[in-house]
Motif scaffolding. Sequence first.
Motif, short mmCIF file in Angstrom:
data_model
loop_
_atom_site.label_atom_id
_atom_site.label_comp_id
_atom_site.label_asym_id
_atom_site.label_seq_id
_atom_site.Cartn_x
_atom_site.Cartn_y
_atom_site.Cartn_z
N GLU A 95 0.57 -1.24 -0.15
CA GLU A 95 -0.09 -0.03 -0.11
C GLU A 95 1.08 1.29 -0.01
N GLU A 96 1.72 1.11 0.98
CA GLU A 96 2.81 2.69 0.95
C GLU A 96 3.53 2.47 -0.39
N SER A 97 3.44 1.96 -1.16
CA SER A 97 4.62 1.65 -2.59
C SER A 97 3.37 2.20 -3.80
N SER A 98 2.81 1.59 -3.41
CA SER A 98 1.51 2.19 -4.61
C SER A 98 1.50 3.21 -4.21
N MET A 99 1.14 4.05 -2.91
CA MET A 99 1.00 5.94 -2.48
C MET A 99 2.14 6.37 -2.83
N LYS A 100 3.02 5.89 -3.31
CA LYS A 100 3.94 6.57 -3.29
C LYS A 100 4.07 6.69 -5.17
N GLU A 101 4.08 5.43 -5.82
CA GLU A 101 3.90 5.87 -6.89
C GLU A 101 2.89 6.98 -7.66
N ASP A 102 1.28 6.69 -6.99
CA ASP A 102 0.00 7.69 -7.05
C ASP A 102 1.00 9.23 -6.99
N SER A 103 1.63 9.15 -5.98
CA SER A 103 2.29 11.05 -5.68
C SER A 103 2.98 11.08 -6.50
N VAL A 104 3.75 9.96 -7.31
CA VAL A 104 5.47 10.48 -8.08
C VAL A 104 3.83 10.52 -9.53
N LYS A 105 3.61 9.80 -9.99
CA LYS A 105 2.21 9.83 -11.04
C LYS A 105 1.84 11.73 -10.83
N GLU A 106 0.98 11.87 -10.01
CA GLU A 106 0.28 12.91 -9.64
C GLU A 106 1.28 14.87 -10.01
N ALA A 107 2.37 14.16 -9.73
CA ALA A 107 3.04 15.06 -9.80
C ALA A 107 3.61 15.39 -11.15
N LEU A 108 4.05 14.05 -12.09
CA LEU A 108 4.30 14.53 -13.27
C LEU A 108 3.14 15.00 -14.05
N ILE A 109 1.63 14.76 -13.43
CA ILE A 109 0.32 15.23 -14.16
C ILE A 109 0.71 16.51 -14.39
N GLU A 110 0.62 16.92 -12.35
CA GLU A 110 0.92 18.23 -12.35
C GLU A 110 1.28 18.85 -12.68
N GLU A 111 2.86 19.06 -13.23
CA GLU A 111 4.44 19.27 -13.89
C GLU A 111 3.95 19.56 -15.08
N THR A 112 3.31 18.39 -15.99
CA THR A 112 3.07 18.90 -16.96
C THR A 112 1.89 19.47 -17.90
N LEU A 113 0.80 19.48 -17.13
CA LEU A 113 -0.68 19.93 -17.40
C LEU A 113 0.26 21.97 -17.39
N SER A 114 1.11 22.19 -16.04
CA SER A 114 1.48 23.50 -16.03
C SER A 114 2.09 23.79 -17.20
N GLU A 115 2.91 23.25 -17.85
CA GLU A 115 3.78 23.57 -18.78
C GLU A 115 2.59 23.22 -19.87
N VAL A 116 1.78 22.67 -20.36
CA VAL A 116 0.99 22.57 -20.98
C VAL A 116 0.22 24.22 -21.45
N ARG A 117 0.09 24.98 -19.90
CA ARG A 117 -0.61 25.77 -19.77
C ARG A 117 -0.26 27.07 -19.98
N THR A 118 1.60 26.81 -19.63
CA THR A 118 2.35 28.27 -20.86
C THR A 118 2.47 28.08 -21.74
N ILE A 119 2.00 26.57 -22.72
CA ILE A 119 3.08 27.56 -24.32
C ILE A 119 1.29 27.50 -24.83
#
Length: 99
Positions: free
Chosen positions: A8-32
């Motif tokens: 469960e802990e590993s899954s939560m970390k993976e979800d957190s990393v994926k969420e951070a990547l999505i948010e980073e990408t979303l921020s990048e797209v909004r500036t283009i």
Amino acid sequence: MGTGSRNEESSMKEDSVKEALIEETLSEVRTISHIFFTVAEVAEVTRISYFSVLRLVSAGEITATKIGGQWRIPRTSLVSYLVKQSSGRDGVENDYDNK
């Protein structure tokens, strides 16, 4: 601590990393300032493969239109898709880990 707890802990970390990547990408797209993106540009900015983007377009997960015989993805469609991924509402499996 049992194996289930570690999983469960590993899954939560993976979800957190994926969420951070999505948010980073979303921020990048909004500036283009592009109104439309090519499939290759979407693949680059989302860090998923060209063919994965084509699959998402074919499945209707990302709205696109053909202009001059090539797919063009409206910026608003890409932002909408990323927001859905971020909120986890559509259940689409992404392949951020495969790039």
